[in-house]
Design an enzyme around this catalytic site. Sequence first.
Site, PDB file in Angstrom:
ATOM      1  N   LYS A  67      37.662  91.389  74.725  1.00 21.38           N
ATOM      2  CA  LYS A  67      38.608  90.517  75.426  1.00 21.38           C
ATOM      3  C   LYS A  67      39.950  90.648  74.745  1.00 21.38           C
ATOM      4  O   LYS A  67      40.044  90.546  73.517  1.00 21.38           O
ATOM      5  CB  LYS A  67      38.158  89.057  75.409  1.00 21.38           C
ATOM      6  N   GLY A 220      38.362  73.908  68.316  1.00 19.98           N
ATOM      7  CA  GLY A 220      39.749  74.348  68.403  1.00 19.98           C
ATOM      8  C   GLY A 220      40.193  75.312  67.325  1.00 19.98           C
ATOM      9  O   GLY A 220      41.232  75.958  67.456  1.00 19.98           O
TER      10      GLY A 220
END
Length: 321
Positions: A67, A220
């Site tokens: 990715k 996160g």
Amino acid sequence: MIIVPEREIAGLMTREAAFDAVEKVFAAMASGDAYNFPVIREAIGHEDALYGFKGGFDKAGLTLGLKAGGYWPNNLEKRGLINHQSTVFLFDPDTGKARAMVGGNLLTALRTAAASSVSIRHLARQDAKVIGMIGAGHQAKFQLRAALEQRDFQKVIGWNLHPEMLSNLQEVADEAGLPFEPVELDGMRDADVIISITSSFDAILGADQVGPGTHIACMGTDTKGKQEVDPQLLKKATVFTDEIAQSVSIGEAQHAVAQGLISESDISQLGAVINKTHPGRRSDDEITLFDGTGVGLQDLAVAAAVVDLAVEKGIAIEVDF
């Protein structure tokens, strides 16, 4: 080569399919049948953007690829685009030829939510009733929707640096028919499950703001320097992760390890719990923490599933390449 554009993803990938793909790839990683390549993630010195590559190879699923993408913090304000932008590329592991190019924005949101959701299914107490959210941005809505499917939650509480964004959490709670309450961080002691999903570089949640028996999913922190919770919390908790090498280098555990509070050997793969080679939660009072760093194999797993669905439904774009 097959192309599945971003506009088609919503009609192909469901939360259930994303959960299954991520759970299977975590299990394959823990059993040694899949591995991630080293992550490249850099500030490019333009638009305050972070850009990088995540890739890997799943020998069990024969999925190879990467990715490419990152975080453009000015996108929403300047261009009306979401800040996270990415594309997934899949290759034929037998020949090395490019197999597919897949829009990665929604897939990233779905696979990130699936990862915390997998951790909740396997690590949270069965009687968990209150879910707490730290962060209320775009990704938080995906996180909350996926998490609510894992336990019989009866209440949602939330905190955000900018309180006006808490309406995002209220929206999802309303969809689920659950009450929502904004709280200060001390209020997180009432949560049985906590998901942190921010872009913070400073600890937000303190070790004394988490009650016994809580499961925390830290979602996160995926870059060197980022931080969402007090490192002392990792010392108190039993720590699990997607990829140990990433956890100690770019994940939430990087700070606790650097301070000597825990060592790499104190961190277990979530896939080992899925494979039942690790017992997971041992008591109702135990604090468990999932350090979700985001591995390339998650992206490849959901992208491969989307390609198969696109071909099956006849909406895949095929080009000579």
